[in-house]
Design a protein around this motif. Structure first.
Motif, short mmCIF file in Angstrom:
data_model
loop_
_atom_site.label_atom_id
_atom_site.label_comp_id
_atom_site.label_asym_id
_atom_site.label_seq_id
_atom_site.Cartn_x
_atom_site.Cartn_y
_atom_site.Cartn_z
N PRO A 193 -12.89 1.55 24.13
CA PRO A 193 -12.26 0.26 23.82
C PRO A 193 -13.28 -0.86 23.72
O PRO A 193 -14.49 -0.68 23.98
N LYS A 194 -12.78 -2.03 23.36
CA LYS A 194 -13.63 -3.18 23.08
C LYS A 194 -14.56 -3.53 24.23
O LYS A 194 -15.68 -3.97 24.03
N SER A 195 -14.09 -3.35 25.45
CA SER A 195 -14.91 -3.65 26.63
C SER A 195 -14.50 -2.70 27.74
O SER A 195 -13.54 -1.95 27.61
N ALA A 196 -15.24 -2.75 28.85
CA ALA A 196 -14.89 -1.89 29.99
C ALA A 196 -13.48 -2.20 30.48
O ALA A 196 -12.76 -1.31 30.94
N ALA A 197 -13.08 -3.47 30.38
CA ALA A 197 -11.74 -3.85 30.82
C ALA A 197 -10.66 -3.26 29.92
O ALA A 197 -9.49 -3.19 30.31
N GLY A 198 -11.05 -2.82 28.71
CA GLY A 198 -10.08 -2.25 27.79
C GLY A 198 -9.60 -0.87 28.21
O GLY A 198 -8.54 -0.42 27.75
N VAL A 199 -10.37 -0.19 29.05
CA VAL A 199 -9.94 1.12 29.56
C VAL A 199 -8.95 0.87 30.68
O VAL A 199 -9.31 0.39 31.75
N ARG A 200 -7.67 1.18 30.44
CA ARG A 200 -6.63 0.79 31.38
C ARG A 200 -5.39 1.65 31.21
O ARG A 200 -5.27 2.40 30.24
N VAL A 201 -4.48 1.53 32.14
CA VAL A 201 -3.16 2.15 32.06
C VAL A 201 -2.14 1.02 32.08
O VAL A 201 -2.14 0.19 32.99
N VAL A 202 -1.29 0.99 31.06
CA VAL A 202 -0.33 -0.10 30.91
C VAL A 202 1.08 0.43 31.14
O VAL A 202 1.48 1.44 30.55
N ALA A 203 1.84 -0.25 32.00
CA ALA A 203 3.24 0.12 32.23
C ALA A 203 4.09 -0.39 31.07
O ALA A 203 3.87 -1.50 30.57
N LEU A 204 5.04 0.42 30.64
CA LEU A 204 5.88 0.08 29.50
C LEU A 204 7.30 -0.23 29.93
O LEU A 204 7.85 0.45 30.81
N PRO A 205 7.92 -1.20 29.30
CA PRO A 205 9.35 -1.43 29.56
C PRO A 205 10.17 -0.29 28.97
O PRO A 205 9.70 0.45 28.09
N ALA A 206 11.40 -0.15 29.43
CA ALA A 206 12.24 0.97 29.02
C ALA A 206 12.45 1.02 27.51
O ALA A 206 12.52 2.11 26.92
N ALA A 207 12.52 -0.14 26.87
CA ALA A 207 12.74 -0.16 25.42
C ALA A 207 11.58 0.51 24.68
O ALA A 207 11.80 1.23 23.69
N ALA A 208 10.36 0.28 25.14
CA ALA A 208 9.21 0.90 24.49
C ALA A 208 9.18 2.40 24.77
O ALA A 208 8.82 3.21 23.90
#
Length: 374
Positions: free
Chosen positions: A242-257
């Motif tokens: 990813p663009k930066s080290a901070a870009g490596v992440r796990v993102v929680a998704l809302p139920a709609a997604a």
């Protein structure tokens, strides 16, 4: 002995046959050097040596010949030797070749002064270069010359220190409402509907979405992992970090997604953990240009009242929703994949503005109710 001449502690001077005076000194690199000019008097030569000695003692002295390196040669080497993402390297090569080398490439580093920078920027803008491009070129040149100052010690100061040259006014980008997001998803071919919804509700960038694989999505945990991005280079597509080290992440998704992804995975994605989630009609990785043409993006968003809306603007919807839901600055930074607070604070500021609007609306209702009281 009375009348004997005092020996200098640093350097030496001598009278030349021309009756002028020459100054010589030993640099901090152990090389004996001669002043670039001669002096009318011995006193002038000694004063010049005093200045050089003070520069050496303060750690500000640089070999005079180092400043004779041309910017074109130094800049080319700087770009070549830096550890840059492929797309960033191509951008720097483009900016340097188009905006910097033609105007400044022939100049020695030591000859570049703030006045040189002001004149160069004026030529760019007067010649029709858009201000955002001029700002990017200035920031690149500043980075190159920072290395000449801090690492290579070729320059004493960076001439790119002019206030305001490193920023430009960016008009506020539109933010789609949830209703507009779903209307846009409905207007897409079926295989791209989930792409729109996930982009808006996760805040992921285009390149991060285009690089997602089955193994990156956990529907049960309602999360998506962002370990890579897909970059479109001039001659190829390339997966990378990813663009930066901070870009490596796990993102929680809302139920709609999650629901949109569940349907999409079942209908449009091949089996296997490495299968790309979002692809073109023939299963090839996505290119933004090809995608835009395939879905008639400009015409489609205009028909929904979103003229000028970019795919990247979908990211604002998710970030604004997260901020309005009470996410802290650090939490917003994590979701957005940013290593600095600047972008996160923008969304929190927008939320603050909305909060004030709510308070003003409450005041109007309170005032109205008060007037109707007996």
């Amino acid at each position: 002995m009375a009348g004997a001449k005092r020996r200098r502690r640093f350097g030496n001077v001598r009278k030349l046959p021309s009756a002028r005076w020459q100054a010589r000194y030993l640099g901090s690199d152990g090389v004996m050097r001669t002043a670039p000019q001669t002096f009318a008097t011995e006193r002038q030569a000694e004063k010049w040596l005093t200045v050089v000695e003070s520069e050496i003692l303060r750690g500000e002295w640089v070999p005079p010949e180092a400043g004779e390196i041309r910017l074109s040669d130094y800049g080319d080497r700087w770009i070549r030797e830096r550890r840059l993402a492929p797309r960033t390297r191509q951008l720097y090569e483009y900016l340097f070749a188009l905006h910097i080398r033609p105007h400044l490439g022939h100049i020695a580093l030591a000859a570049i002064k703030p006045a040189t920078i002001r004149s160069w920027r004026g030529k760019l803008l007067n010649g029709g270069t858009p201000e955002p491009q001029a700002v990017k070129a200035y920031c690149l040149l500043r980075a190159v010359l920072n290395t000449a100052v801090r690492e290579d010690e070729i320059l004493r100061q960076n001439p790119c220190r002019i206030k305001g040259y490193d920023r430009f006014h960016t008009p506020e980008r539109p933010t789609a409402t949830i209703a507009q997001v779903y209307a846009l998803a409905d207007a897409m071919p079926a295989r791209f509907a989930a792409l729109i919804i996930v982009a808006a509700l996760s805040g992921l960038r285009w390149g991060e979405l285009a690089a997602l694989r089955r193994c990156d999505v956990d529907l049960d945990a309602a999360t998506v992992r962002v370990p890579r991005k897909l970059a479109a280079l001039k001659d190829r597509l390339e997966f990378g970090p990813p663009k930066s080290a901070a870009g490596v992440r796990v993102v929680a998704l809302p139920a709609a997604a999650v629901e949109a992804l569940r349907e999409h995975l079942a209908e449009h994605v091949e089996d296997g953990p490495e299968a790309l989630i979002f692809t073109g009609a023939k299963g090839a990785p996505l290119r933004s240009g090809n995608f835009g043409r395939a879905v008639k993006w400009t015409k489609t968003v205009a028909s929904l009242g979103l003229s000028g809306f970019h795919f990247h603007d979908l990211r604002h919807t998710g970030n604004t929703l997260a901020a309005a839901s009470g996410a802290s600055t650090r939490e917003l930074m994590h979701r957005m994949g940013h290593g600095t607070m600047r972008a996160a604070l923008i969304y929190q500021h927008a939320t603050d503005e909305r909060d004030r609007e709510i308070a003003r609306a409450m005041d109007r209702r309170i005032t109205g109710e008060g007037r109707r009281r007996p």
